[in-house]
Design a protein around this motif. Structure first.
Motif, PDB file in Angstrom:
ATOM      1  N   ASN A   1       0.804   3.836  -1.927  1.00 49.00           N
ATOM      2  CA  ASN A   1       0.111   5.068  -2.309  1.00 49.00           C
ATOM      3  C   ASN A   1      -0.796   5.609  -1.207  1.00 49.00           C
ATOM      4  O   ASN A   1      -1.337   6.718  -1.337  1.00 49.00           O
ATOM      5  CB  ASN A   1      -0.714   4.828  -3.570  1.00 49.00           C
ATOM      6  CG  ASN A   1      -1.693   3.682  -3.396  1.00 49.00           C
ATOM      7  OD1 ASN A   1      -1.410   2.739  -2.657  1.00 49.00           O
ATOM      8  ND2 ASN A   1      -2.832   3.753  -4.078  1.00 49.00           N
ATOM      9  N   LEU A   2      -1.012   4.828  -0.126  1.00 45.70           N
ATOM     10  CA  LEU A   2      -1.887   5.291   0.957  1.00 45.70           C
ATOM     11  C   LEU A   2      -1.123   5.786   2.169  1.00 45.70           C
ATOM     12  O   LEU A   2      -1.727   6.326   3.105  1.00 45.70           O
ATOM     13  CB  LEU A   2      -2.828   4.154   1.395  1.00 45.70           C
ATOM     14  CG  LEU A   2      -3.861   3.676   0.378  1.00 45.70           C
ATOM     15  CD1 LEU A   2      -4.687   2.547   0.972  1.00 45.70           C
ATOM     16  CD2 LEU A   2      -4.771   4.832  -0.039  1.00 45.70           C
TER      17      LEU A   2
ATOM     18  N   VAL B   1      -7.259   0.060   5.947  1.00 38.48           N
ATOM     19  CA  VAL B   1      -7.322   0.522   4.555  1.00 38.48           C
ATOM     20  C   VAL B   1      -8.759   0.854   4.169  1.00 38.48           C
ATOM     21  O   VAL B   1      -9.033   1.870   3.518  1.00 38.48           O
ATOM     22  CB  VAL B   1      -6.724  -0.538   3.616  1.00 38.48           C
ATOM     23  CG1 VAL B   1      -6.945  -0.159   2.150  1.00 38.48           C
ATOM     24  CG2 VAL B   1      -5.232  -0.698   3.889  1.00 38.48           C
ATOM     25  N   ARG B   2      -9.714   0.010   4.576  1.00 38.78           N
ATOM     26  CA  ARG B   2     -11.108   0.275   4.265  1.00 38.78           C
ATOM     27  C   ARG B   2     -11.602   1.556   4.927  1.00 38.78           C
ATOM     28  O   ARG B   2     -12.375   2.323   4.336  1.00 38.78           O
ATOM     29  CB  ARG B   2     -11.965  -0.917   4.680  1.00 38.78           C
ATOM     30  CG  ARG B   2     -11.751  -2.144   3.805  1.00 38.78           C
ATOM     31  CD  ARG B   2     -12.824  -3.190   4.051  1.00 38.78           C
ATOM     32  NE  ARG B   2     -12.731  -3.772   5.396  1.00 38.78           N
ATOM     33  CZ  ARG B   2     -12.005  -4.829   5.691  1.00 38.78           C
ATOM     34  NH1 ARG B   2     -11.270  -5.426   4.750  1.00 38.78           N
ATOM     35  NH2 ARG B   2     -11.986  -5.315   6.917  1.00 38.78           N
TER      36      ARG B   2
ATOM     37  N   TYR C   1       0.830  -1.211   0.000  1.00 41.25           N
ATOM     38  CA  TYR C   1       0.000   0.000   0.000  1.00 41.25           C
ATOM     39  C   TYR C   1       0.864   1.261   0.000  1.00 41.25           C
ATOM     40  O   TYR C   1       0.713   2.146   0.848  1.00 41.25           O
ATOM     41  CB  TYR C   1      -0.924   0.021   1.217  1.00 41.25           C
ATOM     42  CG  TYR C   1      -1.770  -1.215   1.366  1.00 41.25           C
ATOM     43  CD1 TYR C   1      -2.944  -1.374   0.632  1.00 41.25           C
ATOM     44  CD2 TYR C   1      -1.397  -2.224   2.255  1.00 41.25           C
ATOM     45  CE1 TYR C   1      -3.725  -2.502   0.779  1.00 41.25           C
ATOM     46  CE2 TYR C   1      -2.176  -3.359   2.400  1.00 41.25           C
ATOM     47  CZ  TYR C   1      -3.340  -3.506   1.663  1.00 41.25           C
ATOM     48  OH  TYR C   1      -4.105  -4.615   1.805  1.00 41.25           O
TER      49      TYR C   1
ATOM     50  N   SER D   1      -9.689   4.089   5.656  1.00 40.85           N
ATOM     51  CA  SER D   1      -9.051   5.182   4.918  1.00 40.85           C
ATOM     52  C   SER D   1      -9.818   5.500   3.640  1.00 40.85           C
ATOM     53  O   SER D   1     -10.035   6.674   3.311  1.00 40.85           O
ATOM     54  CB  SER D   1      -7.606   4.801   4.597  1.00 40.85           C
ATOM     55  OG  SER D   1      -7.016   5.734   3.716  1.00 40.85           O
ATOM     56  N   GLU D   2     -10.233   4.472   2.941  1.00 40.12           N
ATOM     57  CA  GLU D   2     -10.987   4.704   1.705  1.00 40.12           C
ATOM     58  C   GLU D   2     -12.373   5.260   1.996  1.00 40.12           C
ATOM     59  O   GLU D   2     -12.922   6.049   1.213  1.00 40.12           O
ATOM     60  CB  GLU D   2     -11.077   3.386   0.940  1.00 40.12           C
ATOM     61  CG  GLU D   2      -9.730   2.881   0.437  1.00 40.12           C
ATOM     62  CD  GLU D   2      -9.824   1.499  -0.158  1.00 40.12           C
ATOM     63  OE1 GLU D   2     -10.875   0.841   0.033  1.00 40.12           O
ATOM     64  OE2 GLU D   2      -8.847   1.063  -0.809  1.00 40.12           O
ATOM     65  N   LYS D   3     -12.973   4.824   3.124  1.00 37.57           N
ATOM     66  CA  LYS D   3     -14.316   5.297   3.460  1.00 37.57           C
ATOM     67  C   LYS D   3     -14.320   6.793   3.752  1.00 37.57           C
ATOM     68  O   LYS D   3     -15.193   7.537   3.293  1.00 37.57           O
ATOM     69  CB  LYS D   3     -14.834   4.512   4.665  1.00 37.57           C
ATOM     70  CG  LYS D   3     -16.183   5.003   5.165  1.00 37.57           C
ATOM     71  CD  LYS D   3     -16.630   4.207   6.384  1.00 37.57           C
ATOM     72  CE  LYS D   3     -17.966   4.745   6.900  1.00 37.57           C
ATOM     73  NZ  LYS D   3     -18.416   3.988   8.105  1.00 37.57           N
ATOM     74  N   TYR D   4     -13.336   7.243   4.549  1.00 40.82           N
ATOM     75  CA  TYR D   4     -13.311   8.642   4.938  1.00 40.82           C
ATOM     76  C   TYR D   4     -12.472   9.508   4.014  1.00 40.82           C
ATOM     77  O   TYR D   4     -12.385  10.720   4.210  1.00 40.82           O
ATOM     78  CB  TYR D   4     -12.775   8.765   6.377  1.00 40.82           C
ATOM     79  CG  TYR D   4     -13.673   8.096   7.392  1.00 40.82           C
ATOM     80  CD1 TYR D   4     -14.978   8.556   7.603  1.00 40.82           C
ATOM     81  CD2 TYR D   4     -13.225   7.013   8.137  1.00 40.82           C
ATOM     82  CE1 TYR D   4     -15.804   7.941   8.542  1.00 40.82           C
ATOM     83  CE2 TYR D   4     -14.035   6.397   9.077  1.00 40.82           C
ATOM     84  CZ  TYR D   4     -15.341   6.864   9.262  1.00 40.82           C
ATOM     85  OH  TYR D   4     -16.158   6.268  10.175  1.00 40.82           O
ATOM     86  N   GLY D   5     -11.838   8.901   3.035  1.00 42.50           N
ATOM     87  CA  GLY D   5     -11.019   9.678   2.113  1.00 42.50           C
ATOM     88  C   GLY D   5      -9.787  10.255   2.761  1.00 42.50           C
ATOM     89  O   GLY D   5      -9.367  11.375   2.413  1.00 42.50           O
ATOM     90  N   GLN D   6      -9.212   9.549   3.706  1.00 46.35           N
ATOM     91  CA  GLN D   6      -8.047  10.028   4.438  1.00 46.35           C
ATOM     92  C   GLN D   6      -6.834   9.157   4.108  1.00 46.35           C
ATOM     93  O   GLN D   6      -6.967   7.975   3.823  1.00 46.35           O
ATOM     94  CB  GLN D   6      -8.310   9.974   5.950  1.00 46.35           C
ATOM     95  CG  GLN D   6      -9.468  10.818   6.412  1.00 46.35           C
ATOM     96  CD  GLN D   6      -9.188  12.308   6.304  1.00 46.35           C
ATOM     97  OE1 GLN D   6      -8.014  12.732   6.288  1.00 46.35           O
ATOM     98  NE2 GLN D   6     -10.229  13.112   6.221  1.00 46.35           N
ATOM     99  N   MET D   7      -5.664   9.792   4.187  1.00 44.23           N
ATOM    100  CA  MET D   7      -4.432   9.050   4.041  1.00 44.23           C
ATOM    101  C   MET D   7      -4.104   8.346   5.365  1.00 44.23           C
ATOM    102  O   MET D   7      -4.614   8.709   6.426  1.00 44.23           O
ATOM    103  CB  MET D   7      -3.276   9.968   3.652  1.00 44.23           C
ATOM    104  CG  MET D   7      -3.494  10.708   2.346  1.00 44.23           C
ATOM    105  SD  MET D   7      -3.576   9.587   0.930  1.00 44.23           S
ATOM    106  CE  MET D   7      -1.854   9.105   0.847  1.00 44.23           C
TER     107      MET D   7
END
Length: 524
Positions: free
Chosen positions: A433-434, A459-460, A431, A462-468
């Motif tokens: 890029n995150l 990771v999920r 990961y 992070s993707e849910k809230y749009g955060q790094m």
């Protein structure tokens, strides 16, 4: 995974319908195109043409010949010849006789395929396919000496023997997605089918010697005649027996006997009279008679004068001069159930002086020849029904095993992508890029901290809230956090041990201390 299952279904269909096959080359007949122990896959085609390399069944059971078509056609038969041979092949197979045309060449592929041609090879491969996932080695960091006693109990549970290995494998399969589990089931079914066909195909040779059918019982019809004569210089005694002639001056009558030996059936005896003028007539001496014993005798009297008079009267009727002679063609027939009709011809002649044998023999036999044992391809039967030969079973076992290995490899690759990451290096590799490297920071006072037990969950989030994902290094662990709406979600990788599963705790940090409250394992 849908594509994998579709390809597996197509492969199974191609194998079971014999649309795909293989040939392991032997000899030098196709040099320099193919060499010894090359593996060539062939595919069934609707038509073939001159110049193609195609495989067909040879003269020996299980033999496959892979040569080039140089002439002929599919209906009358192709003319086929090896590129390195000086003469053409003796067989001219038609389109229906072809196994398929060459589509894939693997140089020396037959060398590594040979170890698979036995039940032990098939069993080993199936074990690797099914048990490989459970037997994957894990890289562990060395446990410090001071912490080894704390790990004794945990380690002992991991060494539960064979049953623990089975439980681990079942658990690993259950954790897969529905598509991956379906693919694993397909791989297991293909492997089971391959093992079954492999055992059935290799447990005995490709061919078997089939004993010839029991010969039919012997049968025979024997003619004989006898006549009573007075004492004279013509005979040594007063009875004349066949094959001696019966002189009419001494005896004008004789008894004809037909004796049959063999299975029971139905007997009849007929005669045809001729006198050389073209005239003929038929007579029934013994009408069709059934008998149940293994022998049957029929005796009829022959009146020489009456028979000659019948022929002379016919000559006069047609305007021919009487000859005083007649020829009698006897035919005895016996028909038995399940056997061909046995017919025994015999021709005798009567003239003005004597009755003699004209043509034929007194005894006619039907002795069935003993057929030699035949070598035929071994058939595999289930419940008395044959469904394929051993050669086909071996080919399908290899192809099914290859298909199972391909599906299992696809499942393993997909499963590896879902394995939890255990080290910082794995996380950074998977990961990159995150992740955002930051300096260590404390959690905001009075705000909850949720510890997640696996990195994919973080990771999920992070993707849910749009955060790094923020990460930093600590002396004892690596922290990975996602912050949103005042909540800090954290995943921690200890540096001195593997990560352990933790309950998700809400941690309320205050100036006076830290309070923990149990919460669900996974945050949504």
């Amino acid at each position: 995974m849908a594509a994998i299952l579709g390809m597996a279904a197509i492969g199974a269909w191609a194998i079971m319908t014999e649309r795909v096959g293989y040939v392991v080359t032997h000899g030098t007949s196709m040099n320099p195109v193919y060499y010894q122990d090359d593996l060539v896959f062939v595919m069934k085609a609707d038509s073939y043409h001159v110049g193609q390399i195609a495989a067909y069944h040879g003269e020996s059971p299980g033999q496959r010949v892979l040569h080039r078509i140089i002439g002929g056609d599919g209906s009358a038969g192709f003319v086929i010849k090896g590129d390195n041979n000086e003469s053409v092949d003796p067989l001219t197979p038609t389109t229906e006789d072809m196994i398929g045309r060459a589509v894939l060449h693997i140089p020396h592929g037959g060398i590594w395929l040979k170890p698979l041609l036995g039940p032990s090879g098939l069993g080993m491969l199936s074990f690797l396919v099914i048990g490989g996932r459970a037997a994957t080695a894990r890289t562990r960091r060395e446990i410090p000496r001071g912490r080894r006693k704390k790990k004794v109990k945990a380690m002992s549970t991991r060494q539960g023997g064979s049953w623990a290995t089975v439980v681990t494998a079942v658990t690993a399969v259950r954790r897969l997605s529905l598509m991956l589990r379906a693919a694993a089931v397909v791989a297991a079914i293909l492997t089971l089918c391959a093992l079954t066909l492999g055992v059935l195909g290799w447990m005995k040779p490709l061919v078997e010697t089939r004993p010839a059918a029991a010969p039919a019982p012997s049968r025979s019809i024997t003619y004989s005649y006898s006549a009573k004569v007075p004492k004279s210089a013509a005979y040594d005694n007063t009875t004349v027996n066949s094959p001696d002639p019966v002189f009419r001056k001494l005896a004008d009558r004789a008894n004809l006997n037909a004796r049959y030996e063999g299975p029971a059936g139905r007997f009849k005896l007929g005669a045809t009279l001729t006198n050389g003028t073209g005239w003929h007539t038929t007579m029934t001496l013994v009408s069709e008679t059934s008998f149940t014993s293994t022998t049957f005798d029929a005796t009829v009297p022959l009146d020489f004068s009456a028979l000659v008079d019948r022929a002379d009267n016919a000559s006069r009727a047609i305007g021919a001069s009487p000859t005083g002679a007649v020829t009698i063609a006897l035919t005895a027939q016996v028909s038995s159930p399940g056997l061909a009709t046995l017919a025994a011809p015999l021709q005798i002649g009567i003239n003005r002086f004597a009755m003699t044998l004209s043509e034929g023999k007194f005894k006619t036999e039907a002795v069935a020849a003993v057929a030699p044992d035949t070598v035929v391809p071994r058939e595999i039967s289930i419940l008395g029904h044959s469904f394929m030969t051993a050669s086909v079973a071996r080919s399908r076992a290899i192809l099914l095993l290859i298909a199972a290995a391909a599906v299992a490899a696809a499942v393993a690759l997909a499963a590896l992508r879902r394995l939890p990451v255990r080290t910082r290096a794995e996380i950074e590799r998977r990961y990159p890029n995150l992740l955002v490297q930051v300096e260590p920071m404390a959690s905001p006072p009075g705000k909850p901290v949720v510890n997640v037990d696996n990195f994919p969950a973080l990771v999920r989030l992070s993707e849910k809230y749009g955060q790094m994902i923020l990460t930093w290094r600590r002396p004892d662990a690596d922290d990975f956090v996602v912050r949103d709406e005042g909540i800090t979600y954290r995943y921690r990788v200890p540096l001195d041990d593997e990560p352990t599963l933790q309950n998700v705790d809400f941690i309320n940090r205050t100036t006076s201390g830290t309070h923990r409250h149990k919460a669900p394992t996974q945050a949504s």
